[in-house]
Design a protein around this motif. Structure first.
Motif, PDB file in Angstrom:
ATOM      1  N   MET A   1      35.757  32.316   7.593  1.00  8.60           N
ATOM      2  CA  MET A   1      35.553  33.322   8.594  1.00  8.60           C
ATOM      3  C   MET A   1      34.185  33.123   9.212  1.00  8.60           C
ATOM      4  SD  MET A   1      38.297  34.806   8.017  1.00  8.60           S
ATOM      5  CE  MET A   1      37.929  35.604   9.514  1.00  8.60           C
ATOM      6  N   LYS A   2      34.119  33.375  10.492  1.00  7.90           N
ATOM      7  CA  LYS A   2      32.841  33.373  11.195  1.00  7.90           C
ATOM      8  C   LYS A   2      32.674  34.725  11.866  1.00  7.90           C
ATOM      9  CE  LYS A   2      32.429  28.520  11.699  1.00  7.90           C
ATOM     10  NZ  LYS A   2      31.281  27.896  11.213  1.00  7.90           N
ATOM     11  N   ASN A   3      31.500  35.255  11.767  1.00  7.56           N
ATOM     12  CA  ASN A   3      31.164  36.546  12.357  1.00  7.56           C
ATOM     13  C   ASN A   3      32.073  37.675  11.870  1.00  7.56           C
ATOM     14  OD1 ASN A   3      30.608  34.388  14.800  1.00  7.56           O
ATOM     15  ND2 ASN A   3      28.921  35.798  14.422  1.00  7.56           N
ATOM     16  N   GLY A   4      32.713  37.485  10.738  1.00  4.97           N
ATOM     17  CA  GLY A   4      33.534  38.525  10.138  1.00  4.97           C
ATOM     18  C   GLY A   4      34.892  38.753  10.770  1.00  4.97           C
ATOM     19  N   ILE A   5      35.143  38.155  11.944  1.00  3.75           N
ATOM     20  CA  ILE A   5      36.430  38.410  12.613  1.00  3.75           C
ATOM     21  C   ILE A   5      37.110  37.165  13.160  1.00  3.75           C
ATOM     22  CG2 ILE A   5      35.899  40.811  13.231  1.00  3.75           C
ATOM     23  CD1 ILE A   5      35.292  39.799  16.083  1.00  3.75           C
ATOM     24  N   PHE A   6      36.470  36.001  13.058  1.00  2.38           N
ATOM     25  CA  PHE A   6      37.060  34.783  13.606  1.00  2.38           C
ATOM     26  C   PHE A   6      37.412  33.804  12.501  1.00  2.38           C
ATOM     27  CE2 PHE A   6      34.016  36.190  16.950  1.00  2.38           C
ATOM     28  CZ  PHE A   6      34.952  36.574  17.895  1.00  2.38           C
ATOM     29  N   LEU A   7      38.643  33.301  12.543  1.00  2.00           N
ATOM     30  CA  LEU A   7      39.063  32.295  11.578  1.00  2.00           C
ATOM     31  C   LEU A   7      38.405  30.970  11.899  1.00  2.00           C
ATOM     32  CD1 LEU A   7      42.907  32.922  11.441  1.00  2.00           C
ATOM     33  CD2 LEU A   7      41.251  33.446   9.664  1.00  2.00           C
ATOM     34  N   ASP A   8      38.095  30.230  10.872  1.00  2.00           N
ATOM     35  CA  ASP A   8      37.662  28.849  11.032  1.00  2.00           C
ATOM     36  C   ASP A   8      38.952  28.048  11.138  1.00  2.00           C
ATOM     37  OD1 ASP A   8      36.984  26.184  10.653  1.00  2.00           O
ATOM     38  OD2 ASP A   8      35.408  26.646   9.209  1.00  2.00           O
TER      39      ASP A   8
END
Length: 99
Positions: free
Chosen positions: A1-8
């Motif tokens: 996760m990036k920024n808590g809301i975006f999937l890697d």
């Protein structure tokens, strides 16, 4: 996760890649899965479902450091999450739309 809301996307693709191979490679069921989702039905379905859940339940974190999905509130129980995703996938042919 990036920024808590975006999937890697790369991590997600790798995680689901082997499960995708368990699906039929040819035939009517494969054609239906492609029609309902796309050519990588399980991988894209899981990615889209998780993206929606993250957008609905999590808040943006300005720190770009990666976070494990299981460390986010509501995603701690991987067995429950996997069951939810499989149940949703099995509920197709409800029309699925990619984000």
């Amino acid at each position: 996760m990036k920024n808590g809301i975006f999937l890697d996307d790369l991590s997600t693709a790798v995680a689901v890649f082997f499960a995708e191979r368990a699906l039929p490679a040819t035939g009517r069921i494969r054609e239906q899965m492609i029609e309902y989702v796309d050519h990588y039905p399980l991988m894209n379905f899981v990615k889209d479902q998780l993206s929606v859940k993250l957008q609905e339940t999590q808040e943006y974190i300005s720190e770009p450091d990666s976070i494990e999905l299981a460390k986010l509130n509501g995603f701690e129980d991987s067995k429950l999450l996997a069951k939810y995703l499989v149940d949703e996938f099995c509920s197709l042919p409800v029309r699925h739309q990619s984000i």
